[in-house]
Design an enzyme around this catalytic site. Structure first.
Site, PDB file in Angstrom:
ATOM      1  N   ASN A  18       6.967 -23.414   7.039  1.00 30.56           N
ATOM      2  CA  ASN A  18       6.479 -21.803   7.613  1.00 30.56           C
ATOM      3  C   ASN A  18       6.220 -20.907   6.675  1.00 30.56           C
ATOM      4  OD1 ASN A  18       5.773 -20.004   9.132  1.00 30.56           O
ATOM      5  ND2 ASN A  18       8.008 -19.704  10.468  1.00 30.56           N
ATOM      6  N   TRP A  19       4.742 -20.417   6.424  1.00 28.57           N
ATOM      7  CA  TRP A  19       4.725 -19.981   5.269  1.00 28.57           C
ATOM      8  C   TRP A  19       4.361 -18.565   5.843  1.00 28.57           C
ATOM      9  CZ3 TRP A  19       0.188 -22.259   2.088  1.00 28.57           C
ATOM     10  CH2 TRP A  19       1.069 -23.312   0.866  1.00 28.57           C
ATOM     11  N   LYS A  20       4.645 -18.244   7.201  1.00 27.63           N
ATOM     12  CA  LYS A  20       5.009 -16.973   7.472  1.00 27.63           C
ATOM     13  C   LYS A  20       4.092 -15.766   7.063  1.00 27.63           C
ATOM     14  CE  LYS A  20       9.809 -17.655   8.153  1.00 27.63           C
ATOM     15  NZ  LYS A  20      11.495 -17.456   8.671  1.00 27.63           N
ATOM     16  N   HIS A 106       8.192 -18.340  17.890  1.00 31.33           N
ATOM     17  CA  HIS A 106       9.029 -18.231  16.600  1.00 31.33           C
ATOM     18  C   HIS A 106      10.268 -16.602  17.296  1.00 31.33           C
ATOM     19  CE1 HIS A 106      11.091 -17.072  12.395  1.00 31.33           C
ATOM     20  NE2 HIS A 106      10.793 -18.599  12.230  1.00 31.33           N
ATOM     21  N   GLU A 108      10.634 -14.670  15.354  1.00 30.14           N
ATOM     22  CA  GLU A 108      10.555 -13.413  14.632  1.00 30.14           C
ATOM     23  C   GLU A 108       9.079 -12.898  15.502  1.00 30.14           C
ATOM     24  OE1 GLU A 108       9.787 -15.379  10.436  1.00 30.14           O
ATOM     25  OE2 GLU A 108      11.390 -14.947  10.766  1.00 30.14           O
ATOM     26  N   GLU A 179      16.336 -23.637  15.537  1.00 26.42           N
ATOM     27  CA  GLU A 179      16.772 -22.529  14.210  1.00 26.42           C
ATOM     28  C   GLU A 179      17.950 -21.560  14.763  1.00 26.42           C
ATOM     29  OE1 GLU A 179      13.014 -22.417  11.849  1.00 26.42           O
ATOM     30  OE2 GLU A 179      12.699 -20.890  13.078  1.00 26.42           O
ATOM     31  N   GLY A 185      16.749 -17.347   7.219  1.00 25.01           N
ATOM     32  CA  GLY A 185      16.439 -15.879   5.649  1.00 25.01           C
ATOM     33  C   GLY A 185      18.380 -15.274   5.251  1.00 25.01           C
ATOM     34  N   SER A 226      17.493 -21.342   6.935  1.00 24.37           N
ATOM     35  CA  SER A 226      18.179 -21.570   4.909  1.00 24.37           C
ATOM     36  C   SER A 226      18.038 -23.170   4.301  1.00 24.37           C
ATOM     37  CB  SER A 226      19.202 -20.897   5.030  1.00 24.37           C
ATOM     38  OG  SER A 226      18.594 -19.782   5.256  1.00 24.37           O
ATOM     39  N   GLY A 247      11.035 -22.545   6.153  1.00 27.41           N
ATOM     40  CA  GLY A 247      10.660 -20.745   5.307  1.00 27.41           C
ATOM     41  C   GLY A 247      10.579 -20.799   4.165  1.00 27.41           C
ATOM     42  N   GLY A 248      11.095 -19.762   3.557  1.00 27.86           N
ATOM     43  CA  GLY A 248      11.460 -19.967   1.929  1.00 27.86           C
ATOM     44  C   GLY A 248      11.118 -21.053   1.399  1.00 27.86           C
TER      45      GLY A 248
HETATM   46  P1  13P Z   1      14.786 -20.062   6.058  1.00 21.77           P
HETATM   47  O1  13P Z   1      14.201 -21.200   5.924  1.00 21.77           O
HETATM   48  O2  13P Z   1      13.660 -19.016   4.809  1.00 21.77           O
HETATM   49  O3  13P Z   1      15.517 -19.256   6.536  1.00 21.77           O
HETATM   50  O4  13P Z   1      12.635 -19.476   7.800  1.00 21.77           O
HETATM   51  C1  13P Z   1      13.807 -20.430   8.232  1.00 21.77           C
HETATM   52  C2  13P Z   1      12.062 -20.433   8.919  1.00 21.77           C
HETATM   53  O5  13P Z   1      12.025 -19.303  10.036  1.00 21.77           O
HETATM   54  C3  13P Z   1      11.214 -21.114   9.081  1.00 21.77           C
HETATM   55  O6  13P Z   1      10.741 -21.627  11.021  1.00 21.77           O
END
Ligand code: 13P
Length: 263
Positions: A18-20, A106, A108, A179, A185, A226, A247-248
């Site tokens: 997920n590149w957000k 998600h 967010e 999640e 994050g 993470s 994510g990251g």
């Molecule tokens: P991180 O891997 O950066 O913690 O993010 C997880 C995430 O929100 C994937 O959708």
């Protein structure tokens, strides 16, 4: 019949990046090219690897990954097929852009866009109606829920609201992404034992809602929060762990490759 073969066996592990909103059009294209190179010889046990760039980069990234080992996914979708819904995009439009997966609900989006589980439910329904797109439904507790022992209730409630009353046919698939909001994050993933527990709760709830056979065939439960190339091994052999939503670490081709190799 949909694009997934009728009665198909349970799919292999799935790893979704997920590149957000972290890469623009040119950056997404460059990263996608790097990933395609990196994954050129990647072909392990039916594992599926997908990347979800920003909406504006979907068609460009689709051209890049089309003939590669990578699949394309989107980060959001709307629940209507067409109409006066300014700023929204329908499942069919995502399919036309080359998407096979779409992240729904998600945390967010729940936080910043006030997306609620009634919306999430409608999105899942519409995505299932559109052939060829797999919903990746996010659930997860806040830190406060965890501290006050409400996690199980929160997870069950989110599942019920998102998926309750939905019929799933043999050819359809749903991915549930667990999640925990506090782990996203943060740099600290959940303890493997806690993940095992949460995934078990989710699995049992799904069994209860859809029946064990349907869940075995049509559902996958993946973890997000993470995940890195370093900690991936501690999760890879857990029960009911069908993959990751990353994510990251999915913004670095080498790191993402390590994760995909590691599970
Ligand atoms: P991180 O891997 O950066 O913690 O993010 C997880 C995430 O929100 C994937 O959708």
């Amino acid at each position: 019949m949909s694009k997934q073969a009728k009665g198909a066996a349970k799919a292999g592990k799935v790893i979704i990046g997920n590149w957000k909103m972290k890469k623009g059009l040119a950056e997404s294209a460059a990263l996608a090219k790097e990933m395609v190179e990196k994954f050129r010889d990647f072909n392990e046990d039916g594992k599926v690897v997908a990347i979800c760039p920003t909406l504006v980069a979907l068609t460009e990234v689709d051209k890049i990954v089309k003939k590669s080992n990578l699949k394309l996914g989107a980060q959001n979708v709307f629940w209507e097929d067409r109409g006066s819904y300014t700023g929204e995009v329908s499942p069919q439009m995502l399919i036309e852009a080359g998407c096979r997966y779409v992240i729904i609900g998600h945390s967010e989006r729940r936080k910043y866009l006030l997306e609620n589980y009634s919306m999430i439910h409608q999105k899942v329904r519409e995505v299932l109606n559109a052939e060829g797109l797999v919903p990746v439904v996010c659930i997860g507790e806040e830190n406060e829920d965890r501290k006050t022992d409400r996690r199980d209730f929160v997870l069950l409630n989110q599942l019920q609201q998102a998926l309750g009353g939905i019929d799933i046919s043999e050819s359809q698939r749903i991915i549930v992404a667990y999640e925990p909001v506090w782990a996203i994050g943060s740099g600290t993933a959940i303890e493997p034992s806690e993940a095992t527990y949460a995934h078990k709760i989710i699995r049992l709830a799904l069994d209860d809602m859809f029946g064990m056979q349907a869940v075995e065939k049509s559902f996958q439960i993946i973890y997000g929060g993470s995940v890195t190339g370093k900690n991936v091994k501690s999760f890879s052999n857990l029960e009911n762990m069908d993959g990751f939503l990353v994510g990251g670490a999915s913004l670095d081709a080498e790191e993402f490759y390590k994760i995909c190799k590691g599970i």
